[in-house]
Design a protein around this motif. Structure first.
Motif, PDB file in Angstrom:
ATOM      1  N   PHE A  79     -27.134  46.056  51.359  1.00 23.04           N
ATOM      2  CA  PHE A  79     -28.364  45.648  50.687  1.00 23.04           C
ATOM      3  C   PHE A  79     -28.759  46.649  49.600  1.00 23.04           C
ATOM      4  CE2 PHE A  79     -28.330  43.116  54.478  1.00 23.04           C
ATOM      5  CZ  PHE A  79     -28.715  41.869  53.990  1.00 23.04           C
ATOM      6  N   ALA A  80     -28.482  47.943  49.873  1.00 13.53           N
ATOM      7  CA  ALA A  80     -28.747  48.950  48.835  1.00 13.53           C
ATOM      8  C   ALA A  80     -27.872  48.660  47.613  1.00 13.53           C
ATOM      9  CB  ALA A  80     -28.473  50.350  49.376  1.00 13.53           C
ATOM     10  N   PHE A  81     -26.641  48.242  47.876  1.00 18.02           N
ATOM     11  CA  PHE A  81     -25.738  47.869  46.772  1.00 18.02           C
ATOM     12  C   PHE A  81     -26.293  46.663  46.002  1.00 18.02           C
ATOM     13  CE2 PHE A  81     -22.293  44.986  45.410  1.00 18.02           C
ATOM     14  CZ  PHE A  81     -21.614  45.790  44.511  1.00 18.02           C
ATOM     15  N   PHE A  82     -26.679  45.599  46.742  1.00 18.30           N
ATOM     16  CA  PHE A  82     -27.232  44.411  46.059  1.00 18.30           C
ATOM     17  C   PHE A  82     -28.411  44.831  45.178  1.00 18.30           C
ATOM     18  CE2 PHE A  82     -26.029  41.425  49.863  1.00 18.30           C
ATOM     19  CZ  PHE A  82     -24.713  41.442  49.462  1.00 18.30           C
ATOM     20  N   GLU A  83     -29.273  45.670  45.733  1.00 16.34           N
ATOM     21  CA  GLU A  83     -30.481  46.052  44.995  1.00 16.34           C
ATOM     22  C   GLU A  83     -30.138  46.904  43.772  1.00 16.34           C
ATOM     23  OE1 GLU A  83     -33.076  47.644  48.045  1.00 16.34           O
ATOM     24  OE2 GLU A  83     -33.162  45.687  49.062  1.00 16.34           O
ATOM     25  N   GLY A  84     -29.174  47.814  43.948  1.00 16.97           N
ATOM     26  CA  GLY A  84     -28.755  48.642  42.813  1.00 16.97           C
ATOM     27  C   GLY A  84     -28.173  47.789  41.697  1.00 16.97           C
ATOM     28  N   VAL A  85     -27.351  46.808  42.075  1.00 14.47           N
ATOM     29  CA  VAL A  85     -26.757  45.911  41.069  1.00 14.47           C
ATOM     30  C   VAL A  85     -27.857  45.069  40.416  1.00 14.47           C
ATOM     31  CG1 VAL A  85     -25.255  43.901  40.763  1.00 14.47           C
ATOM     32  CG2 VAL A  85     -24.473  45.844  42.136  1.00 14.47           C
ATOM     33  N   LEU A  86     -28.734  44.515  41.246  1.00 17.29           N
ATOM     34  CA  LEU A  86     -29.763  43.618  40.693  1.00 17.29           C
ATOM     35  C   LEU A  86     -30.766  44.373  39.815  1.00 17.29           C
ATOM     36  CD1 LEU A  86     -30.262  41.197  43.714  1.00 17.29           C
ATOM     37  CD2 LEU A  86     -29.151  40.690  41.521  1.00 17.29           C
ATOM     38  N   ASP A  87     -31.016  45.648  40.130  1.00 20.88           N
ATOM     39  CA  ASP A  87     -31.891  46.443  39.241  1.00 20.88           C
ATOM     40  C   ASP A  87     -31.318  46.462  37.825  1.00 20.88           C
ATOM     41  OD1 ASP A  87     -33.746  47.090  41.146  1.00 20.88           O
ATOM     42  OD2 ASP A  87     -32.895  49.079  41.596  1.00 20.88           O
ATOM     43  N   GLU A  88     -30.004  46.708  37.729  1.00 18.46           N
ATOM     44  CA  GLU A  88     -29.399  46.765  36.391  1.00 18.46           C
ATOM     45  C   GLU A  88     -29.331  45.376  35.769  1.00 18.46           C
ATOM     46  OE1 GLU A  88     -26.001  49.386  35.837  1.00 18.46           O
ATOM     47  OE2 GLU A  88     -26.680  50.669  37.496  1.00 18.46           O
ATOM     48  N   VAL A  89     -29.065  44.368  36.598  1.00 20.29           N
ATOM     49  CA  VAL A  89     -29.026  42.983  36.092  1.00 20.29           C
ATOM     50  C   VAL A  89     -30.398  42.606  35.505  1.00 20.29           C
ATOM     51  CG1 VAL A  89     -28.896  40.565  36.868  1.00 20.29           C
ATOM     52  CG2 VAL A  89     -27.129  42.201  37.541  1.00 20.29           C
ATOM     53  N   CYS A  90     -31.460  42.950  36.236  1.00 20.86           N
ATOM     54  CA  CYS A  90     -32.807  42.604  35.753  1.00 20.86           C
ATOM     55  C   CYS A  90     -33.141  43.374  34.470  1.00 20.86           C
ATOM     56  CB  CYS A  90     -33.868  42.890  36.817  1.00 20.86           C
ATOM     57  SG  CYS A  90     -33.800  41.737  38.202  1.00 20.86           S
ATOM     58  N   ALA A  91     -32.594  44.586  34.348  1.00 21.21           N
ATOM     59  CA  ALA A  91     -32.878  45.359  33.131  1.00 21.21           C
ATOM     60  C   ALA A  91     -32.165  44.767  31.917  1.00 21.21           C
ATOM     61  CB  ALA A  91     -32.458  46.811  33.330  1.00 21.21           C
ATOM     62  N   ILE A  92     -31.038  44.113  32.143  1.00 19.02           N
ATOM     63  CA  ILE A  92     -30.260  43.585  31.005  1.00 19.02           C
ATOM     64  C   ILE A  92     -30.670  42.157  30.663  1.00 19.02           C
ATOM     65  CG2 ILE A  92     -27.938  43.110  30.132  1.00 19.02           C
ATOM     66  CD1 ILE A  92     -26.868  44.858  32.439  1.00 19.02           C
ATOM     67  N   PHE A  93     -30.943  41.364  31.707  1.00 25.42           N
ATOM     68  CA  PHE A  93     -31.193  39.929  31.496  1.00 25.42           C
ATOM     69  C   PHE A  93     -32.679  39.634  31.664  1.00 25.42           C
ATOM     70  CE2 PHE A  93     -26.804  40.189  32.964  1.00 25.42           C
ATOM     71  CZ  PHE A  93     -26.142  39.343  32.080  1.00 25.42           C
ATOM     72  N   PRO A  94     -33.367  39.212  30.603  1.00 29.54           N
ATOM     73  CA  PRO A  94     -34.794  38.896  30.746  1.00 29.54           C
ATOM     74  C   PRO A  94     -35.067  37.581  31.476  1.00 29.54           C
ATOM     75  CG  PRO A  94     -34.077  38.624  28.449  1.00 29.54           C
ATOM     76  CD  PRO A  94     -32.897  39.165  29.216  1.00 29.54           C
ATOM     77  N   SER A  95     -34.044  36.801  31.769  1.00 32.42           N
ATOM     78  CA  SER A  95     -34.240  35.505  32.424  1.00 32.42           C
ATOM     79  C   SER A  95     -35.079  35.638  33.698  1.00 32.42           C
ATOM     80  CB  SER A  95     -32.862  34.941  32.806  1.00 32.42           C
ATOM     81  OG  SER A  95     -33.012  33.889  33.730  1.00 32.42           O
TER      82      SER A  95
END
Ligand code: ACM
Ligand code: ZN
Length: 468
Positions: free
Chosen positions: A241-257
């Protein structure tokens, strides 16, 4: 109008209403199209609606929103392109128009085969031309992880590359700068990029990079064949889950969707059933079976995304074991999942593989090499698709946000094959997603497609003409 023959209008998608005016045409010469004036009005139009008026004196677009104006401008450009192609002036015409659905998606899998940035831009150009408004970018898979994540560099150092069967390696990935470039390129064309990060299944590339994210922690390779595989993320381990969150943090920073797609499809539960960590998680959380464990994963990820102001979308398997409270469902294994989710008060995007999968071969011919070998979706079949399923009486139809063309790339190996798979069926689906259902007319579509195919071919695009 007496004496005025309606001219061929091969722009797609067909607008909601067309009124032909009499009189002489607005002349254009190649390279010197007349100006189209744009006016933003306070009210009077649907959010994406517009009116385009062309007379021998000039052209104007009116809309209540910038998006409506952009759609009107797009129709104007389509008419100008058509007039230039035919060497005509512009018809005197009033078009009043708005899309049937707010979600008009085009999906692309860049994992089974990797497509260069230029191809991704071209795909977005086509989507924009045909008034799609979502580019669903399938970025992670068993066969390749394609998005640079700074916190987890091995995802692209290891996970973006697979054995090519010839002693070399096949793959590629997009840097975060490249992805930002795509996001703004799409935004300039009124297209939102919705990234898909697959979990908890379709995870072998990530597990090849970080084996301790799997149940048994075994060393595996990035997958080289197509299918459904049993090595999946282990939801018994907190580090996953820490991995999912780390990945999604960067995803949210790149994608404004607002929408982030987390996959959720085709996750075998074999490893979970044999894993002490997964069994402990199920006992601790009072989960009755492995389906409920999958639901636990999706709920946890949804709550993380909601905390960042984002909304989760998943394939219809996320219904199994209980749907996350605010999830939007993409219905691909037919319409059933979408209908069930709608009844439960969830938003839905309909893209059943029977009609919306443009990776299916477009003619039933064993010699056809582009597309899934055992699946066929003809032009007529794609065009016959009705995104509002029967039997929704009493349910808010507005829950069906729209529909989407999906292109998986196991059997689409390069840009030329992608073009061939997309055209002309993408045009047919554009019309399904945009135009009023009462305007559907296959013979008219076939005639109008001739103009499109010639335009696309002039632009260097390879089209399939076997089913025209
Ligand atoms: C899917 O086609 N597996 C969503
Ligand atoms: Zn496990």
């Amino acid at each position: 109008m007496a004496g005025i023959m309606p001219r061929r209008l091969d722009l797609i998608p067909l607008p909601a209403s067309i009124q032909w005016l009499g009189g002489s045409e607005l002349p254009i010469a190649i390279g010197s199209s007349p100006v189209c004036r744009e006016t933003l009005t306070e009210e009077g139009f649907a959010p994406e609606g517009y009116a385009l008026r062309i007379t021998c004196e000039g052209a104007s677009v009116k809309a209540s929103t910038a998006l409506g104006l952009a759609h009107g401008r797009q129709t104007w450009l389509q008419l100008v392109a058509q007039a230039e192609r035919e060497g005509n002036g512009l018809p005197n015409i009033v078009i009043e128009d708005e899309p049937r659905f707010p979600w008009r998606g085009g999906h692309l899998d860049v994992c089974r085969h990797f497509f260069p940035l230029e191809t991704v831009k071209r795909y977005i150009d086509w989507l924009a031309w045909y008034k799609f408004n979502v580019f669903h970018w399938h970025l992670t898979e068993d066969q390749g992880w394609r998005l640079e994540i700074e916190k987890y560099p091995r995802l692209t150092e290891i996970g973006a590359w697979r054995d090519d069967g010839d002693g070399g390696r096949y793959g590629g990935f997009y840097t975060q700068d490249e992805v930002r470039e795509i996001v703004s390129y799409a935004a300039e064309r009124n297209i939102t990029v919705v990234p898909e990060i697959e979990l908890p299944g379709h995870a072998m590339a990530a597990l090849a990079a970080y084996p301790d994210l799997g149940c048994a922690g075994r060393e595996i390779q990035v997958e080289t064949s197509w299918g459904i595989f049993e090595d999946v993320f282990c939801p018994g381990k907190e580090r996953v889950f820490a991995f999912f969150e780390g990945v999604l943090d960067e995803v949210c920073a790149i994608f404004p969707s607002v929408y982030i797609h987390i996959g959720g499809d085709e996750c075998p539960k074999t490893a979970w059933n044999a894993c002490p960590d997964c069994q402990k998680r199920m006992a601790d959380e009072g989960l009755g079976d492995a389906e409920e464990l999958q639901s636990y994963v999706v709920r946890r990820v949804e709550s993380y995304l909601l905390g960042r102001g984002r909304r989760l979308i998943g394939w219809d398997e996320i219904l199994e074991g209980g749907l996350a409270p605010e999830a939007t469902v993409m219905s691909w294994r037919g319409e059933e999942g979408g209908i069930t989710a709608t009844r439960a008060g969830h938003d839905v995007i309909m893209c059943p593989n029977s009609h919306c999968y443009l990776d299916h071969k477009q003619i039933d011919d064993p010699n056809e090499t582009v597309g899934q070998p055992d699946e066929v979706c003809t032009l007529a079949n794609a065009y016959s698709y009705e995104p509002l399923p029967k039997g929704l009486e009493g349910v808010n139809e507005a829950r069906i946000l729209g529909s989407q063309a999906n292109i998986w790339t196991e059997y689409i190996r390069d840009t030329r094959e992608l073009e061939y798979a997309a055209f002309p069926r993408l045009c047919a689906l554009a019309e399904v997603f945009w135009s009023p259902s009462g305007k559907r007319d296959l013979e008219s579509l076939r005639k109008r497609l001739a103009g499109h195919v010639s335009m696309l071919e002039n632009d260097g695009v390879r089209c399939c003409k076997k089913d025209l």
